[in-house]
Design a protein around this motif. Sequence first.
Motif, mmCIF file in Angstrom:
data_model
loop_
_atom_site.group_PDB
_atom_site.id
_atom_site.type_symbol
_atom_site.label_atom_id
_atom_site.label_comp_id
_atom_site.label_asym_id
_atom_site.label_seq_id
_atom_site.Cartn_x
_atom_site.Cartn_y
_atom_site.Cartn_z
ATOM 1 N N TRP A 1 0.811 -1.214 0.000
ATOM 2 C CA TRP A 1 0.000 0.000 0.000
ATOM 3 C C TRP A 1 0.850 1.272 0.000
ATOM 4 N N TYR A 2 2.055 1.184 0.570
ATOM 5 C CA TYR A 2 2.915 2.358 0.661
ATOM 6 C C TYR A 2 3.835 2.520 -0.549
ATOM 7 N N ASP A 3 3.879 1.555 -1.421
ATOM 8 C CA ASP A 3 4.785 1.629 -2.575
ATOM 9 C C ASP A 3 4.504 2.825 -3.494
ATOM 10 N N PRO A 4 3.227 3.117 -3.830
ATOM 11 C CA PRO A 4 2.992 4.306 -4.680
ATOM 12 C C PRO A 4 3.492 5.599 -4.043
ATOM 13 N N LEU A 5 3.356 5.726 -2.717
ATOM 14 C CA LEU A 5 3.827 6.934 -2.036
ATOM 15 C C LEU A 5 5.351 7.033 -2.095
ATOM 16 N N LEU A 6 6.024 5.921 -1.831
ATOM 17 C CA LEU A 6 7.477 5.916 -1.908
ATOM 18 C C LEU A 6 7.955 6.121 -3.335
ATOM 19 N N PHE A 7 7.230 5.548 -4.283
ATOM 20 C CA PHE A 7 7.583 5.732 -5.688
ATOM 21 C C PHE A 7 7.547 7.208 -6.059
ATOM 22 N N ALA A 8 6.467 7.900 -5.678
ATOM 23 C CA ALA A 8 6.356 9.328 -5.975
ATOM 24 C C ALA A 8 7.470 10.115 -5.297
ATOM 25 N N LEU A 9 7.796 9.743 -4.050
ATOM 26 C CA LEU A 9 8.859 10.434 -3.315
ATOM 27 C C LEU A 9 10.218 10.208 -3.961
ATOM 28 N N PHE A 10 10.495 8.969 -4.358
ATOM 29 C CA PHE A 10 11.774 8.661 -4.999
ATOM 30 C C PHE A 10 11.889 9.334 -6.369
ATOM 31 N N VAL A 11 10.781 9.353 -7.111
ATOM 32 C CA VAL A 11 10.799 10.013 -8.424
ATOM 33 C C VAL A 11 11.077 11.502 -8.267
ATOM 34 N N LEU A 12 10.405 12.134 -7.304
ATOM 35 C CA LEU A 12 10.646 13.561 -7.054
ATOM 36 C C LEU A 12 12.105 13.800 -6.678
ATOM 37 N N GLY A 13 12.654 12.932 -5.836
ATOM 38 C CA GLY A 13 14.064 13.069 -5.473
ATOM 39 C C GLY A 13 14.972 12.943 -6.679
ATOM 40 N N GLY A 14 14.673 11.989 -7.567
ATOM 41 C CA GLY A 14 15.471 11.823 -8.781
ATOM 42 C C GLY A 14 15.398 13.035 -9.696
ATOM 43 N N VAL A 15 14.211 13.612 -9.818
ATOM 44 C CA VAL A 15 14.051 14.821 -10.640
ATOM 45 C C VAL A 15 14.885 15.961 -10.072
ATOM 46 N N LEU A 16 14.849 16.130 -8.751
ATOM 47 C CA LEU A 16 15.607 17.211 -8.118
ATOM 48 C C LEU A 16 17.112 16.994 -8.240
#
Length: 261
Positions: free
Chosen positions: A141-156
């Motif tokens: 259930w938490y994977d989509p939230l972590l995915f969004a967080l990791f993607v944002l970190g990668g973009v930054l």
Amino acid sequence: MFYFTMFFQYIGQYMKTRLEYRADLVVEIVSDLLSQAINLIFILVVFGHTDFLNGWTREEIIFIYGFFLVPYALFTSFFNIWDFNERYIVKGELDRILTRPVHSLFQVILERMELESLFGAVTGLAVMFYSGSRLGLEVNWYDPLLFALFVLGGVLVYAGIFIMIACISFWADARTSIMPMMYNIGNYGRYPVDIYNKVIRFVLTWVLPFAFVGVYPAAFFLGRKEWYFYSFLTPLIGLVFFGVSVMLWNKGVKKYSGAGN
């Protein structure tokens, strides 16, 4: 709210101009998809001769590549500043930017956005779902939230590195070839870092942390527990590099003396 409103106004104007030339837009989208397909074919060709790459299977490498495509697509959509030196410094367009009551970096980013590159994120998600199904990965259930967080970190991470490089132009306004070289180095982040020697691994982790765009965050979803520490460092590394890049930009703008002689 002012910047939020400006953001969508820029997007609205961008869509109007791009839809005036629909054929050109379609060609760009297709060319981007073909480029991604060629990179994927390269990975498949490599694994046509070996089943493992330093302990990584073909499906795991493909999963990492798919993850890499998502933050990379967002970066190329909103931080397309590869020609900052020539367009804004050499040609003097930064003078126009600085006359407006909006942060200069915000204007440059939105003026150079290419929303058609977002299709790369769709491709990346499709590749991830394909390889993830082959690997039998479970979704929590938490994977989509972590995915969004990791993607944002990668973009930054990507944005921070390239904004720093663009800032060189404030002190040395001659044309440079650093940007294309850095784009090529960034591609190393879509492969496991442990296939490189220690020096390259150190550079891709702490100096030019492109590994935080692909392999480190993707390793979490692959269940590679030895990389979990680096996975959760992704948002922090992204904030640090992006924050430093903005501070460097602000100093560079103060240093900038205009296009006049």
